[in-house]
Scaffold this motif. Structure first.
Motif, PDB file in Angstrom:
ATOM      1  N   HIS A 402       7.505  16.716  14.626  1.00  0.00           N
ATOM      2  CA  HIS A 402       6.557  15.806  14.495  1.00  0.00           C
ATOM      3  C   HIS A 402       7.213  15.066  13.366  1.00  0.00           C
ATOM      4  O   HIS A 402       7.460  15.455  12.204  1.00  0.00           O
ATOM      5  CB  HIS A 402       5.321  16.728  14.015  1.00  0.00           C
ATOM      6  N   LEU A 403       7.305  13.768  13.556  1.00  0.00           N
ATOM      7  CA  LEU A 403       7.698  13.043  12.474  1.00  0.00           C
ATOM      8  C   LEU A 403       6.702  12.005  11.830  1.00  0.00           C
ATOM      9  O   LEU A 403       5.899  11.381  12.781  1.00  0.00           O
ATOM     10  CB  LEU A 403       8.909  12.140  13.125  1.00  0.00           C
ATOM     11  N   GLN A 404       6.656  12.053  10.530  1.00  0.00           N
ATOM     12  CA  GLN A 404       5.676  10.732   9.949  1.00  0.00           C
ATOM     13  C   GLN A 404       6.548  10.082   9.093  1.00  0.00           C
ATOM     14  O   GLN A 404       7.392  10.600   8.282  1.00  0.00           O
ATOM     15  CB  GLN A 404       4.677  11.858   9.149  1.00  0.00           C
ATOM     16  N   VAL A 405       6.203   8.715   8.982  1.00  0.00           N
ATOM     17  CA  VAL A 405       6.509   7.815   8.173  1.00  0.00           C
ATOM     18  C   VAL A 405       5.782   6.995   7.407  1.00  0.00           C
ATOM     19  O   VAL A 405       4.795   6.727   8.193  1.00  0.00           O
ATOM     20  CB  VAL A 405       7.818   6.634   8.795  1.00  0.00           C
ATOM     21  N   GLN A 413      -1.593   7.062   5.045  1.00  0.00           N
ATOM     22  CA  GLN A 413      -1.817   6.119   6.455  1.00  0.00           C
ATOM     23  C   GLN A 413      -0.397   6.165   6.676  1.00  0.00           C
ATOM     24  O   GLN A 413       0.390   5.304   6.596  1.00  0.00           O
ATOM     25  CB  GLN A 413      -2.473   4.841   5.807  1.00  0.00           C
ATOM     26  N   PRO A 414      -0.140   7.093   7.708  1.00  0.00           N
ATOM     27  CA  PRO A 414       1.349   6.890   8.325  1.00  0.00           C
ATOM     28  C   PRO A 414       1.498   5.680   9.024  1.00  0.00           C
ATOM     29  O   PRO A 414       0.604   5.275   9.775  1.00  0.00           O
ATOM     30  CB  PRO A 414       1.360   8.159   9.272  1.00  0.00           C
ATOM     31  N   ILE A 415       2.709   5.008   8.836  1.00  0.00           N
ATOM     32  CA  ILE A 415       2.984   3.921   9.744  1.00  0.00           C
ATOM     33  C   ILE A 415       3.500   4.343  10.921  1.00  0.00           C
ATOM     34  O   ILE A 415       3.330   3.673  11.956  1.00  0.00           O
ATOM     35  CB  ILE A 415       3.929   3.191   9.013  1.00  0.00           C
ATOM     36  N   ILE A 416       4.432   5.431  10.936  1.00  0.00           N
ATOM     37  CA  ILE A 416       4.919   6.157  12.278  1.00  0.00           C
ATOM     38  C   ILE A 416       4.431   7.608  12.240  1.00  0.00           C
ATOM     39  O   ILE A 416       4.429   8.222  11.371  1.00  0.00           O
ATOM     40  CB  ILE A 416       6.327   6.016  12.215  1.00  0.00           C
ATOM     41  N   ASP A 417       3.869   7.898  13.429  1.00  0.00           N
ATOM     42  CA  ASP A 417       3.487   9.123  13.499  1.00  0.00           C
ATOM     43  C   ASP A 417       3.604   9.677  14.908  1.00  0.00           C
ATOM     44  O   ASP A 417       2.855   9.377  15.841  1.00  0.00           O
ATOM     45  CB  ASP A 417       1.802   9.397  13.333  1.00  0.00           C
ATOM     46  N   GLU A 418       4.662  10.236  15.093  1.00  0.00           N
ATOM     47  CA  GLU A 418       5.256  10.792  16.540  1.00  0.00           C
ATOM     48  C   GLU A 418       5.105  12.364  16.329  1.00  0.00           C
ATOM     49  O   GLU A 418       5.663  13.018  15.999  1.00  0.00           O
ATOM     50  CB  GLU A 418       6.653  10.230  16.637  1.00  0.00           C
ATOM     51  N   PRO A 419       4.010  12.757  16.985  1.00  0.00           N
ATOM     52  CA  PRO A 419       3.603  14.165  17.166  1.00  0.00           C
ATOM     53  C   PRO A 419       4.573  14.989  17.926  1.00  0.00           C
ATOM     54  O   PRO A 419       4.360  16.501  17.739  1.00  0.00           O
ATOM     55  CB  PRO A 419       2.104  14.484  17.473  1.00  0.00           C
ATOM     56  N   ALA A 420       5.141  14.686  18.942  1.00  0.00           N
ATOM     57  CA  ALA A 420       5.934  15.617  19.705  1.00  0.00           C
ATOM     58  C   ALA A 420       7.276  14.863  20.354  1.00  0.00           C
ATOM     59  O   ALA A 420       7.203  14.685  21.505  1.00  0.00           O
ATOM     60  CB  ALA A 420       4.933  15.897  20.887  1.00  0.00           C
ATOM     61  N   ILE A 421       8.108  14.995  19.468  1.00  0.00           N
ATOM     62  CA  ILE A 421       9.571  14.282  19.817  1.00  0.00           C
ATOM     63  C   ILE A 421      10.207  15.545  20.428  1.00  0.00           C
ATOM     64  O   ILE A 421      10.521  16.564  19.680  1.00  0.00           O
ATOM     65  CB  ILE A 421      10.187  13.684  18.529  1.00  0.00           C
ATOM     66  N   PRO A 422      10.914  15.466  21.427  1.00  0.00           N
ATOM     67  CA  PRO A 422      11.466  16.519  21.989  1.00  0.00           C
ATOM     68  C   PRO A 422      13.012  16.739  21.663  1.00  0.00           C
ATOM     69  O   PRO A 422      13.465  17.946  21.866  1.00  0.00           O
ATOM     70  CB  PRO A 422      11.535  16.213  23.596  1.00  0.00           C
TER      71      PRO A 422
END
Length: 573
Positions: A402-405, A413-422
């Motif tokens: 899970h990546l947050q920026v 307030q995340p600009i990028i919120d990718e909860p399931a990067i394989p």
């Protein structure tokens, strides 16, 4: 009066005869008062006893004597003297039927009692009174004379018959010297010998039942009537610390020198019992984190100039009976490793310059550190241009990441919120120039369900414009002079190659300034790129590759190079 031989006659007056019989009667009466008539002690009915917390009472029946009562209900029939005095009985032969004979706990038989292990962790060695080793396990019953020794970072808690608790921390050794109860009243009579280390006792009240609980060391004795206290024996000194109730401290075979009150402690040695000292107050946390997200716990305390160190223990229960680990720290920072995820309680005390532990504080916390977050790889601190590539190390058994920026380190307030990067990387062109923070968490399987671990520490990112070479001419027939924008302290690497993949390099040059003049190379097409090395060591990606032709070439009427299917048409073609 004539003698039996008939030779002489003695005359005794009636007054003397009366005096003789009076004296004989008095002597006989005294003998009977001093030595009661003994009846069978087994005739004493113990089922009719009235039992209170500190005494028993027996109602005298016809024919009872104090000696018979003492023989049946106390360890020694000579205790009849004490019973007579206590119950104000002058004539043992004339005890009125139904008289209540009160017997205190101190005169009753003492029956064996036991202790039971209720919590245990680490390495604990136990030996029975006669020597054989006993199993160190919860539920093991210990009897009088048992010896217990704890190893490093090891703990054991014992429960006594009256619900009192004895906790033995690391590197300590005790002997259960006396472990008994008074018959009929079940009054506890306990004596523990501390041979090394520490002992922490929570003693049920003994005020009403007149019980006894003592902790002895080679130096001193601490006796209580119901209290919460600690004793430490190290380096020829015994420290006693009282949290509740009162503790009388004395040298062996001497009367109590003082009684410590709640919040007091003292140091005793072989020569004297030290004066009472006020214990340090409970420590305060500078910033208490009730949820810990790293395998090593970290807590920070408010400094205390009167403390030489701090001690922390972690347990699974708020009563601190099932202790799992403990540390001592010379600073306000408490770092505690080695615990599995779960809910815990921590007890912290400040230790004064005498070595006395202060008043404790107990707080609950949760450890949620697994699955652990991956180690962040790139970008480190800054990046130039887009796309921005985020990469991190692989975590074993991870299902996804899970990546947050965000623009703030709290990720409100995340600009990028990718909860399931394989995979272990992610690239984006969504970010404008500016300052950001990024973090990654691991997602693993737990009991067939996704288990989201904690995020790693926020990583700072300064996104800057990409390094660019100025627009080059399509071709030149002379040397090439280049310059480009730079920042103070930057160094550069310039590459010129024969192919776009830069597998065949014509020139690689390290530069201290943002400019270079390249002598004319042999005719042909070349590819040029540069990268910057910042003063902090950051190495930027290479600039966009530019292509240039060195040599004479044909041009059109407007000066543009004449092209053919192979590119620029060189002169002499």
């Amino acid at each position: 009066m004539r003698s039996s031989s008939g030779s002489k006659t003695f005359r005794i007056s009636p007054l003397k005869i009366a005096a003789f019989y009076t004296l004989l009667f008095a002597v006989t009466s005294f003998a009977k008062a001093a030595e009661p008539v003994v009846v069978n002690a087994n005739t004493i009915d113990t089922t009719a006893l009235l039992v209170t917390p500190s005494t028993i009472s027996y109602r005298a029946k016809s024919g009872d004597t104090l000696m018979a009562i003492a023989e049946r209900l106390t360890p020694n029939r000579s205790n009849w003297v004490a019973l007579a005095k206590l119950n104000h009985i002058r004539n043992d032969r004339t005890i009125p039927i139904g008289t209540a004979i009160v017997i205190p706990v101190s005169l009753l038989h003492e029956d064996p009692s036991n202790a039971k292990i209720v919590t245990l962790s680490g390495t604990v060695n136990i030996n029975a009174a006669n020597g054989p080793a006993l199993p160190a396990a919860v539920g093991t019953t210990l009897e009088e004379g048992a010896r217990i020794e704890t190893g490093n970072n090891s703990f054991v808690t014992l429960a006594l018959s009256d619900a009192s608790r004895i906790a033995l921390p690391s590197n300590s050794q005790i002997k259960l010297t006396v472990l008994r109860v008074a018959r009929y009243t079940n009054t506890p009579l306990t004596e523990v010998t501390l041979m090394q280390g520490r002992i922490e006792s929570q003693v049920s009240s003994l005020k009403k039942n007149k019980g006894r609980f003592e902790v002895r060391s080679p130096l001193a004795v601490a006796g209580v009537r119901g209290t919460d206290f600690r004793v430490d024996f190290h380096n020829g000194e015994m420290a006693t610390e009282v949290l509740s109730g009162g503790v009388a401290v004395a040298l062996p075979q001497r009367p109590a020198a003082l009684t410590l009150q709640p919040g007091q402690g003292n140091i005793s040695d072989a020569h004297a019992v030290g004066k009472a000292v006020k214990l340090l107050p409970a420590p305060n946390f500078a910033d208490y984190q009730a949820v810990q997200e790293r395998p090593t716990l970290h807590f920070k305390l408010v400094p205390n100039n009167d403390a030489r160190s701090f001690r922390a223990q972690v347990a699974t229960d708020p009563q601190m009976q099932n202790i799992l680990t403990e540390i001592s720290s010379n600073s306000e920072n408490l770092n505690i490793p080695g615990l599995a995820d779960g809910s815990y309680f921590m007890r912290v005390t400040a230790v004064d310059k005498l070595g006395l532990q202060g008043i404790p504080r107990v707080d609950g916390f949760t450890l949620h550190a697994r699955p652990e977050p991956p180690y962040p790889l790139q970008p480190k601190g800054k990046s130039r241009g887009t796309p921005v590539a985020f990469t991190w190390a692989e975590v074993a058994d991870a299902q996804a990441y899970h990546l947050q920026v965000a623009s703030d380190e709290h990720f409100s307030q995340p600009i990028i919120d990718e909860p399931a990067i394989p995979s272990t990387q992610f690239s984006t062109e969504k970010l404008a120039l500016g300052h950001y923070f990024w973090r990654v968490a691991t997602i693993a399987d737990k009991d067939g369900k996704p288990n989201h671990g904690p995020f790693g520490d926020p990583q700072s990112l300064q996104l800057m414009s990409a390094l660019q070479l100025p627009k080059l001419p399509d071709a030149t027939d002379g040397p090439l002079s280049l310059s480009w924008p730079s920042e103070p302290g930057q160094k550069f690497v310039l590459d010129i190659a024969r192919d776009a993949a830069f597998s065949t390099l014509y020139l690689t040059q390290e530069l201290d300034t943002p400019e270079i003049t390249v002598p004319r190379p042999p005719n042909g097409t070349y590819f040029i790129r540069i990268k910057a090395i910042d003063p902090d060591g950051y190495v930027s990606p290479y600039s966009t590759t530019q292509k240039i032709y060195f040599g004479s070439r044909w041009v059109t009427s407007d000066g543009s190079p004449l092209l053919n299917s192979g590119g620029i048409t060189p002169a002499g073609y």
